[in-house]
Write an enzyme that holds these catalytic residues in place. Structure first.
Site, short mmCIF file in Angstrom:
data_model
loop_
_atom_site.label_atom_id
_atom_site.label_comp_id
_atom_site.label_asym_id
_atom_site.label_seq_id
_atom_site.Cartn_x
_atom_site.Cartn_y
_atom_site.Cartn_z
N CYS A 118 39.91 -60.68 23.12
CA CYS A 118 38.95 -61.74 23.42
C CYS A 118 38.18 -61.45 24.72
N CYS B 31 53.05 -62.83 12.57
CA CYS B 31 52.37 -62.12 13.66
C CYS B 31 53.34 -61.24 14.45
N CYS C 188 52.84 -58.75 17.82
CA CYS C 188 51.44 -58.34 17.97
C CYS C 188 50.68 -59.32 18.86
N CYS D 205 42.71 -57.91 13.92
CA CYS D 205 43.97 -58.31 13.27
C CYS D 205 44.41 -57.25 12.26
N CYS E 134 38.29 -61.49 18.00
CA CYS E 134 39.73 -61.65 17.77
C CYS E 134 40.09 -61.45 16.31
N CYS F 153 44.80 -59.82 19.23
CA CYS F 153 43.69 -60.78 19.30
C CYS F 153 43.56 -61.35 20.72
N CYS G 149 31.37 -65.35 17.11
CA CYS G 149 32.10 -64.18 17.64
C CYS G 149 33.24 -63.87 16.68
N ASP H 6 35.28 -78.61 6.66
CA ASP H 6 34.80 -78.63 8.03
C ASP H 6 33.99 -79.89 8.30
C1 B12 Z 1 36.52 -77.15 16.27
C2 B12 Z 1 36.47 -75.87 15.49
C3 B12 Z 1 36.13 -74.71 16.17
C4 B12 Z 1 36.09 -74.64 17.68
C5 B12 Z 1 37.52 -74.61 18.22
C6 B12 Z 1 38.41 -73.57 17.48
C7 B12 Z 1 39.89 -73.84 17.53
N1 B12 Z 1 40.64 -72.76 17.50
O1 B12 Z 1 40.34 -74.97 17.57
C8 B12 Z 1 35.27 -73.36 17.91
C9 B12 Z 1 33.78 -73.72 18.02
C10 B12 Z 1 35.64 -72.54 19.13
C11 B12 Z 1 35.50 -72.63 16.59
C12 B12 Z 1 35.38 -71.26 16.46
C13 B12 Z 1 35.60 -70.58 15.26
N2 B12 Z 1 35.78 -71.14 14.06
CO1 B12 Z 1 36.07 -73.04 13.79
N3 B12 Z 1 36.53 -74.82 13.38
C14 B12 Z 1 36.74 -75.85 14.11
C15 B12 Z 1 37.23 -77.05 13.26
C16 B12 Z 1 36.04 -77.98 13.00
C17 B12 Z 1 38.40 -77.84 13.87
C18 B12 Z 1 39.54 -76.96 14.41
C19 B12 Z 1 40.57 -77.79 15.12
O2 B12 Z 1 40.99 -78.81 14.65
N4 B12 Z 1 40.96 -77.34 16.32
C20 B12 Z 1 41.93 -78.03 17.11
C21 B12 Z 1 43.12 -77.12 17.30
C22 B12 Z 1 44.14 -77.65 18.28
O3 B12 Z 1 43.68 -77.05 16.03
P1 B12 Z 1 44.39 -75.77 15.47
O4 B12 Z 1 44.01 -74.55 16.17
O5 B12 Z 1 44.29 -75.83 13.98
O6 B12 Z 1 45.83 -76.13 16.01
C23 B12 Z 1 46.91 -76.40 15.25
C24 B12 Z 1 47.82 -75.20 15.13
O7 B12 Z 1 47.44 -74.20 16.07
C25 B12 Z 1 49.16 -75.78 15.35
N5 B12 Z 1 49.99 -75.09 16.30
C26 B12 Z 1 50.12 -75.42 17.57
N6 B12 Z 1 51.03 -74.64 18.13
C27 B12 Z 1 51.49 -73.82 17.19
C28 B12 Z 1 52.45 -72.82 17.24
C29 B12 Z 1 52.73 -72.12 16.09
C30 B12 Z 1 53.78 -71.08 16.13
C31 B12 Z 1 52.02 -72.40 14.88
C32 B12 Z 1 52.28 -71.62 13.64
C33 B12 Z 1 51.05 -73.40 14.86
C34 B12 Z 1 50.82 -74.10 16.02
O8 B12 Z 1 49.01 -77.09 15.86
C35 B12 Z 1 47.67 -77.38 16.11
C36 B12 Z 1 47.41 -78.83 15.82
O9 B12 Z 1 47.69 -79.13 14.48
C37 B12 Z 1 37.71 -76.30 11.97
C38 B12 Z 1 37.57 -77.10 10.68
C39 B12 Z 1 38.67 -78.14 10.59
N7 B12 Z 1 38.27 -79.36 10.33
O10 B12 Z 1 39.84 -77.82 10.74
C40 B12 Z 1 36.86 -75.00 11.98
C41 B12 Z 1 37.54 -73.73 11.52
C42 B12 Z 1 38.87 -73.65 12.18
N8 B12 Z 1 36.69 -72.68 12.07
C43 B12 Z 1 36.61 -71.63 11.34
C44 B12 Z 1 35.97 -70.42 11.73
C45 B12 Z 1 35.67 -69.41 10.63
C46 B12 Z 1 35.67 -70.18 13.08
C47 B12 Z 1 35.22 -68.86 13.72
C48 B12 Z 1 35.89 -67.63 13.12
C49 B12 Z 1 33.66 -68.75 13.61
C50 B12 Z 1 33.08 -67.54 14.31
N9 B12 Z 1 33.25 -66.33 13.80
O11 B12 Z 1 32.41 -67.68 15.32
C51 B12 Z 1 35.62 -69.09 15.20
C52 B12 Z 1 37.03 -68.60 15.49
C53 B12 Z 1 37.47 -68.82 16.91
C54 B12 Z 1 39.00 -68.92 17.02
N10 B12 Z 1 39.65 -67.88 17.53
O12 B12 Z 1 39.55 -69.95 16.62
C55 B12 Z 1 37.38 -71.78 10.05
C56 B12 Z 1 38.68 -70.99 10.16
C57 B12 Z 1 39.14 -70.37 8.85
C58 B12 Z 1 40.47 -69.70 9.04
N11 B12 Z 1 40.68 -68.59 8.34
O13 B12 Z 1 41.30 -70.16 9.76
C59 B12 Z 1 37.59 -73.36 9.99
C60 B12 Z 1 38.91 -73.81 9.36
C61 B12 Z 1 36.39 -73.95 9.21
C62 B12 Z 1 36.53 -73.79 7.71
N12 B12 Z 1 36.51 -74.89 6.98
O14 B12 Z 1 36.67 -72.72 7.17
N13 B12 Z 1 35.88 -73.48 15.61
S1 SF4 Z 2 35.98 -65.87 18.65
FE1 SF4 Z 2 35.58 -64.37 20.34
S2 SF4 Z 2 35.48 -65.60 22.24
FE2 SF4 Z 2 36.42 -66.92 20.61
S3 SF4 Z 2 38.64 -66.63 20.84
FE3 SF4 Z 2 37.98 -65.11 19.32
S4 SF4 Z 2 37.52 -63.24 20.55
FE4 SF4 Z 2 37.62 -64.98 22.01
#
Ligand code: B12
Ligand code: SF4
Length: 315
Positions: A175, A165, A168, A225, A221, A171, A218, A111
């Protein structure tokens, strides 16, 4: 010459629950990631725009070791499970990753760097990116923290995992703010995790009631699962928070004394109390009103503004 079997064994000895290997090639999802940024879904997280290919982080990178740490615990009120009682996971995972990196003269990230961690983890076969955008493992569900080691060594890569998934959409429906705008796409600006942890300033007024009782992060979501039915509890014991009304009166020193070394410490006092005010506004009683009346005179404008909002809401 180190082999993949030794690396996996060492990862397990260090306490990681999952370990896989992928190549150092760039992400296949670059286009969707760029679109996500172009749509402004990253909100104020400007560091997100810096997402170079692995080769720019470590020139000549050939392999990436990816690990997962199970943090599943029974949970406590107000705090996301990853932060409930655990030392800051950047520190916990960092110490272990540092040891793993020594085996391959690698550089590690948890991260901490501009890497799409979930992408790599799916590619290394540890699980798949669920519709809530988090990584899900067949055996451990979605309660996993991720980290990786980049190395110039050639290691045998694992086969990628594919999505499970199906139809389903629990999630998306769970939210509270509708932040998962489509499967696999999260608008961070609406996510409660972003609002309570990443956002620096004032929380948008229309979203405050939807935050409910969540002070930090939070899990809505993640909790719904169905793949979590196989998840086993980790050894990490959660530590309950003191009463919210008590924390609202904390000084900077008291805040630091209680939270230093935990994920909450990164918020600093003002943002933490901002969140406490929102939650008290949502679920508070008479005692909360008394504590909030004190907080409207806080030295920090952010706390004062949110305390005033909470009092008006309760009234
Ligand atoms: C910024 C960030 C956040 C942001 C944005 C989250 C997001 N979904 O992007 C915020 C602050 C909201 C956040 C929240 C949380 N986070 Co966060 N966060 C990050 C961080 C630093 C970057 C994520 C990122 O690059 N996002 C940009 C988006 C576009 O990237 P992405 O979702 O991975 O998208 C890719 C795929 O979705 C894919 N894709 C696109 N379309 C499709 C379609 C299909 C079919 C498929 C398969 C894939 C796919 O392409 C995208 C680009 O490569 C990472 C650490 C890291 N360096 O990766 C931790 C990380 C993702 N977070 C983590 C955690 C634990 C959380 C929370 C659970 C914390 C909490 N309980 O409050 C929440 C979960 C919220 C959620 N539903 O995602 C963990 C997740 C672990 C895991 N099991 O996945 C990470 C990996 C940190 C870690 N090192 O463990 N987070
Ligand atoms: S962490 Fe909470 S607010 Fe964020 S996407 Fe998941 S359910 Fe929604």
């Amino acid at each position: 010459m180190i082999d993949s079997v030794t690396i996996r064994q060492q990862a397990r000895v260090l306490g990681f629950d999952l370990c896989g290997i992928t190549t150092g090639t760039k992400t296949e999802h670059d286009a969707s990631f760029r679109q996500w940024l172009a749509d402004g879904c990253h909100g104020e997280m400007r560091y997100m725009t810096r997402r170079p290919d692995p080769d720019q982080l470590l020139p000549g990178v050939r392999s990436i070791i990816v690990v997962g740490l199970n943090y599943h615990n029974p949970g406590i009120p107000h705090v996301a499970r990853y932060a409930a009682g655990m030392r800051d996971y950047h520190d916990v995972m960092g110490e272990k990753l540092n040891e793993l990196a020594k085996l391959v003269d690698g550089v590690w990230y948890v991260d901490t760097g501009p890497i799409l961690e979930r992408d790599l983890t799916q590619r290394a076969g540890l699980g798949w990116i669920g519709k809530h955008t988090n990584l899900i493992n067949r055996r451990l569900g979605n309660w996993l923290l991720l980290g990786e080691v980049l190395t110039t060594r050639e290691l045998v890569p694992d086969a990628p995992e594919r999505g499970h998934c199906g139809s389903c959409r629990r999630c998306l429906d769970a939210c509270p703010t509708g932040a998962i705008t489509a499967p696999y796409r999260l608008d961070a600006r609406r996510c409660i995790s972003y609002l309570t942890i990443e956002l620096k300033g004032s929380i948008p007024v229309e979203l405050r009631p939807l935050i409910g009782a969540r002070v930090f992060g939070c899990d809505a979501c993640l909790e719904v699962c169905p793949w979590n039915r196989f998840a086993r509890l980790s050894t990490i014991a959660p530590r309950a928070l003191p009463p919210l009304t008590e924390m609202l009166a904390w000084t900077e020193q008291q805040f630091a004394g209680y939270f230093r070394g935990t994920p909450m410490f990164r918020l600093k006092r003002a943002r933490f109390l901002r969140n406490v005010c929102v939650v008290l506004g949502n679920i508070g009683d008479k005692a909360a009103l008394r504590a909030l009346a004190h907080a409207v005179q806080d030295s920090d404008a952010l706390v004062r503004e949110h305390a005033t909002w909470a009092i008006n809401k309760l009234a």
